[in-house]
Design a protein around this motif. Sequence first.
Motif, PDB file in Angstrom:
ATOM      1  N   UNK A   1      21.020  24.357  26.674  1.00 54.09           N
ATOM      2  CA  UNK A   1      19.832  24.864  26.012  1.00 54.09           C
ATOM      3  C   UNK A   1      20.093  25.740  24.803  1.00 54.09           C
ATOM      4  N   UNK A   2      21.298  25.649  24.250  1.00 55.96           N
ATOM      5  CA  UNK A   2      21.622  26.518  23.121  1.00 55.96           C
ATOM      6  C   UNK A   2      22.173  25.702  21.966  1.00 55.96           C
ATOM      7  N   UNK A   3      22.378  26.368  20.868  1.00 52.72           N
ATOM      8  CA  UNK A   3      22.906  25.723  19.677  1.00 52.72           C
ATOM      9  C   UNK A   3      24.398  25.511  19.764  1.00 52.72           C
ATOM     10  N   UNK A   4      24.962  25.075  18.658  1.00 51.54           N
ATOM     11  CA  UNK A   4      26.382  24.758  18.624  1.00 51.54           C
ATOM     12  C   UNK A   4      27.193  25.940  18.129  1.00 51.54           C
ATOM     13  N   UNK A   5      28.311  26.168  18.798  1.00 50.64           N
ATOM     14  CA  UNK A   5      29.240  27.227  18.425  1.00 50.64           C
ATOM     15  C   UNK A   5      30.537  26.596  17.958  1.00 50.64           C
ATOM     16  N   UNK A   6      30.937  26.873  16.730  1.00 47.13           N
ATOM     17  CA  UNK A   6      32.193  26.346  16.209  1.00 47.13           C
ATOM     18  C   UNK A   6      33.353  27.041  16.887  1.00 47.13           C
ATOM     19  N   UNK A   7      34.282  26.256  17.418  1.00 42.83           N
ATOM     20  CA  UNK A   7      35.450  26.801  18.093  1.00 42.83           C
ATOM     21  C   UNK A   7      36.683  26.760  17.192  1.00 42.83           C
ATOM     22  N   UNK A   8      36.986  25.587  16.669  1.00 40.45           N
ATOM     23  CA  UNK A   8      38.180  25.387  15.828  1.00 40.45           C
ATOM     24  C   UNK A   8      37.865  24.387  14.727  1.00 40.45           C
ATOM     25  N   UNK A   9      38.599  24.515  13.621  1.00 44.80           N
ATOM     26  CA  UNK A   9      38.546  23.473  12.611  1.00 44.80           C
ATOM     27  C   UNK A   9      39.935  23.286  12.025  1.00 44.80           C
ATOM     28  N   UNK A  10      40.137  22.107  11.440  1.00 45.39           N
ATOM     29  CA  UNK A  10      41.447  21.750  10.900  1.00 45.39           C
ATOM     30  C   UNK A  10      41.276  20.957   9.619  1.00 45.39           C
ATOM     31  N   UNK A  11      42.018  21.343   8.589  1.00 45.51           N
ATOM     32  CA  UNK A  11      41.955  20.621   7.319  1.00 45.51           C
ATOM     33  C   UNK A  11      43.175  19.726   7.126  1.00 45.51           C
ATOM     34  N   UNK A  12      44.114  19.728   8.082  1.00 43.68           N
ATOM     35  CA  UNK A  12      45.285  18.875   7.974  1.00 43.68           C
ATOM     36  C   UNK A  12      46.158  18.982   9.213  1.00 43.68           C
ATOM     37  N   UNK A  13      47.155  18.118   9.287  1.00 47.94           N
ATOM     38  CA  UNK A  13      48.059  18.099  10.441  1.00 47.94           C
ATOM     39  C   UNK A  13      48.692  19.474  10.630  1.00 47.94           C
ATOM     40  N   UNK A  14      48.614  19.973  11.855  1.00 47.07           N
ATOM     41  CA  UNK A  14      49.220  21.252  12.183  1.00 47.07           C
ATOM     42  C   UNK A  14      48.481  22.468  11.675  1.00 47.07           C
TER      43      UNK A  14
END
Lengths: 113, 117
Positions: free
Chosen positions: A41-54
């Motif tokens: 019942x809630x919105x989305x929470x960003x946990x992690x993001x990645x712009x490239x390998x590693x």
Amino acid sequence: SQTIHQWPATLVQPVGSPLSLECTVEGTSNPNLYWYRQAAGRGLQLLFYSVGIGQISSEVPQNLSASRPQDRQFILSSKKLLLSDSGFYLCAWCPGTGIYEQYFGPGTRLTVT
Amino acid sequence: AQTVTQSQPEMSVQEAETVTLSCTYDTSESDYYLFWYKQPPSRQMILVIRQEAYKQQNATENRFSVNFQKAAKSFSLKISDSQLGDAAMYFCAYSQTYGGSQGNLIFGKGTKLSVKP
């Protein structure tokens, strides 16, 4: 065309057990990749993001970690699950510079018992 | 920090009628993107429509259109000729165009839309 896969679709795990959720993208190269969690019942929470390998950036300090071993593979892990880790986990990808909309996978429903 | 607010937790519309979902946001940036996403019962997020802040023309996609008011920081979604398949959670989202967070989306808390036959 591009497609994004997540597995498993559903997971029930006991407290203290490890976790590994996988996300893969097809039909594109060097995408930005994201992990979100959605509590009931809630919105989305960003946990992690990645712009490239590693390359992993964490948005929220917590019991989880992420890795990107290959260009189109993004993995969400935990060594010991907590009850509060229960939720719906969504992986998303974005083409990158100049394009900002994100495309989401089907999600994984995690229940920690 | 940027924020996105959806003030209507739930909305209801009669089939074939028109409904408007509200969204306001707060930012000090002049260039950004705004999106509406639909989350049906299957829970997969589906992109409905996008708006680039530097474009004054409101975006449209078939029965979906937006009313983008940049000065008021308002971004509403209009659904015309509502169909039963439109029933879902709708999320408004914001993305800045530069900076350390590479295109990260900031979501509102969502509006649950019900469509009555």
